[in-house]
Scaffold this active site. Structure first.
Site, PDB file in Angstrom:
ATOM      1  N   GLY A  55       0.849  -0.895  -0.064  1.00 35.75           N
ATOM      2  CA  GLY A  55      -0.303  -0.106  -0.147  1.00 35.75           C
ATOM      3  C   GLY A  55       0.765   1.664   0.420  1.00 35.75           C
ATOM      4  N   HIS A  58       3.258   4.911   2.513  1.00 40.88           N
ATOM      5  CA  HIS A  58       4.525   4.466   3.764  1.00 40.88           C
ATOM      6  C   HIS A  58       5.938   5.332   2.569  1.00 40.88           C
ATOM      7  CE1 HIS A  58       2.094   1.598   5.845  1.00 40.88           C
ATOM      8  NE2 HIS A  58       1.837   1.262   4.422  1.00 40.88           N
ATOM      9  N   LYS A 106       5.569  -8.059   2.303  1.00 41.07           N
ATOM     10  CA  LYS A 106       5.111  -7.618   3.709  1.00 41.07           C
ATOM     11  C   LYS A 106       4.209  -8.407   4.585  1.00 41.07           C
ATOM     12  CE  LYS A 106       5.042  -2.934   4.234  1.00 41.07           C
ATOM     13  NZ  LYS A 106       5.060  -2.901   2.799  1.00 41.07           N
ATOM     14  N   ASP A 111      -2.037  -8.353   1.065  1.00 40.67           N
ATOM     15  CA  ASP A 111      -0.216  -8.388   0.785  1.00 40.67           C
ATOM     16  C   ASP A 111      -0.399  -9.827   0.221  1.00 40.67           C
ATOM     17  OD1 ASP A 111      -0.099  -5.557   0.504  1.00 40.67           O
ATOM     18  OD2 ASP A 111       1.484  -5.774   1.584  1.00 40.67           O
ATOM     19  N   HIS A 220       0.031   1.124   9.736  1.00 37.11           N
ATOM     20  CA  HIS A 220      -1.344   1.276   9.037  1.00 37.11           C
ATOM     21  C   HIS A 220      -2.534   1.783  10.302  1.00 37.11           C
ATOM     22  CE1 HIS A 220      -0.043  -1.378   6.562  1.00 37.11           C
ATOM     23  NE2 HIS A 220      -0.100  -0.925   5.402  1.00 37.11           N
TER      24      HIS A 220
END
Length: 331
Positions: A55, A58, A106, A111, A220
Site C-alpha cells: 500500500g 509509506h 510484508k 499483500d 497502518h
C-alpha cells in the site's frame, strides 16, 4: 484534514507521476499500472529481479528504493491497501531477465494473498518466482490485517541485502536461501505520538490524548500493546531496546545494524535525539552498530512516532551488502 493534495482519490497516481517525473534517472512507470521499474535496464541484465510493494502511504517505501543495488521494481497499491495481482504480475514481467524474480512481501493478509496470486500468474508464463514474507515487528503477535507478526521498517534491510546479492549475480535459489537465513535476525518495534490520516478517510486511524503515547503501533495505525503518558526520549528508548533485548538477547560480541525510522511527522531533530539515546543504551551492552541509518524510510503518512530496528549481522557478507552503493531516490 489539511493535506497538499487535489482529489483524495487521485493521490496515488499523482504521487507516482510526480516521482517518475522528478527522478527519471532512477525510475520509470510501467504503462497501465502504478508500478515503477528501474530506468537503467542495463543494471538488470542477467540478474534475478527483486520486486517489492504494498500500500502507498509509506513513502519513500517502496518506489524510493528502486534502482541499481536495491529493488528492480516496486508496486504501489492504494493508500494502506495491497496492490492488485495484475499490477504485481506486470512488475514481475518487466524485470524478468531469464534468471527468475524474487518477491519481498510484508506480512499483511492482502499483500500475501495478492503477491501469491501474481506468482501463480507468472508460473503460467514459466517465469520462476520465489518470495519471502517479512514479519519483523515484535510488538504484537496478531493484528488487524495479519496472521502473525507485521512486516515493517526492517523490510528495508531485506531490500538492501537481497538487492546487493542480486546485483552481484546471485541465483534465485541463492537469494531465496539468503532471505530465509536473514529474516529471523531482523526485529523492529515502534512508538506513536499520533495516528496517520488516510486522505480518503479524512480522519486519524486512532486518537491519543495530548499527553499520551502508544507503544507497538503498526504502520497502518493498527493498535499497539500499551498506552501511557508521554516520556522523555531516554525512557522511550529503554522500553523499545528492552523489548528488542528480550527478543534478540543483545550481546557485545555480536554485530548489529540499526535503523531509526521516522513515521512521517517526526522531525529529524527528534530522530537524532532518539538515535543518540539508542546509541547510549546500546553502549551499556558493549554494542556499537556496524551499520546505522536515521531518517524517514518507511513512514505512515503523517504519523508522529518512531520505530527502531536492530539486525544481527551473522555473516560479514551481509555487512558488505549493506554497505554496497546504490542508485535510488531514498537510500
Amino acid at each position: 484534514m489539511k493535506k497538499i493534495i487535489n482529489n483524495p482519490h487521485d493521490v496515488v497516481p499523482e504521487m507516482v507521476e510526480g516521482m517518475v517525473r522528478s527522478y527519471p534517472q532512477y525510475i520509470e512507470k510501467i504503462e497501465g499500472t502504478e508500478a515503477v521499474v528501474r530506468a537503467n535496464k542495463d543494471s538488470m541484465k542477467g540478474k534475478v529481479g527483486i520486486v517489492s510493494g504494498g500500500g502507498s502511504g509509506h513513502e519513500p517505501t517502496h518506489a524510493g528504493f528502486v534502482g541499481e543495488g536495491m529493488l528492480s521494481a516496486a508496486v504501489c497499491g492504494q493508500v494502506f491497501t495491497s496492490p492488485t495481482p495484475d499490477q504485481i504480475y506486470a512488475a514481475i514481467k518487466a524485470v524478468n531477465q531469464g534468471q527468475g524474480v524474487f518477491l519481498v512481501v510484508k506480512n499483511y493478509s492482502g499483500d500475501v494473498m495478492n503477491f501469491d496470486m501474481a506468482k501463480d500468474l507468472a508460473s503460467m508464463d514459466n517465469i520462476p518466482v520465489k518470495s519471502i514474507v517479512v514479519d519483523d515487528d515484535i510488538a504484537v503477535e496478531n493484528s488487524l490485517y495479519t496472521q502473525g507478526r507485521r512486516g515493517v521498517a526492517g523490510t528495508l534491510f531485506m531490500h538492501k541485502i537481497l538487492g546487493a546479492a542480486a546485483q552481484n549475480g546471485a541465483s534465485l535459489d541463492e537469494i531465496d536461501k539468503l532471505a530465509h537465513t536473514v529474516l529471523p535476525n531482523i526485529k523492529t518495534i515502534a512508538v506513536a505520538l499520533s495516528a496517520a490520516t488516510n486522505p480518503e478517510v479524512g480522519k486519524p486511524g486512532f486518537v491519543l490524548k495530548e499527553d499520551e503515547i502508544e507503544y507497538g503501533v503498526g504502520i497502518h495505525s493498527e493498535p499497539g500493546y500499551r498506552r501511557e503518558k508521554i516520556k522523555p526520549s531516554k525512557e522511550l528508548v529503554n522500553e523499545l531496546v528492552g523489548k528488542l533485548d528480550q527478543e534478540m538477547h543483545l550481546e557485545g560480541d555480536k554485530k548489529y545494524a540499526c535503523l531509526v525510522n521516522g513515521m512521517g511527522a517526526t522531525p529529524l531533530m527528534e530522530q537524532y535525539i532518539f538515535a543518540n539515546d539508542v546509541l547510549n543504551k546500546l553502549e551499556k551492552f558493549d554494542i556499537k552498530p556496524s551499520f546505522m541509518k536515521v531518517g524517514n524510510y518507511m513512514t505512515s503518512i503523517d504519523m508522529a512516532g518512531i520505530s527502531l530496528t536492530l539486525f544481527e549481522i551473522k555473516d560479514d557478507k551481509w555487512l558488505e551488502y549493506l554497505k554496497m552503493p546504490v542508485e535510488t531516490i531514498a537510500w
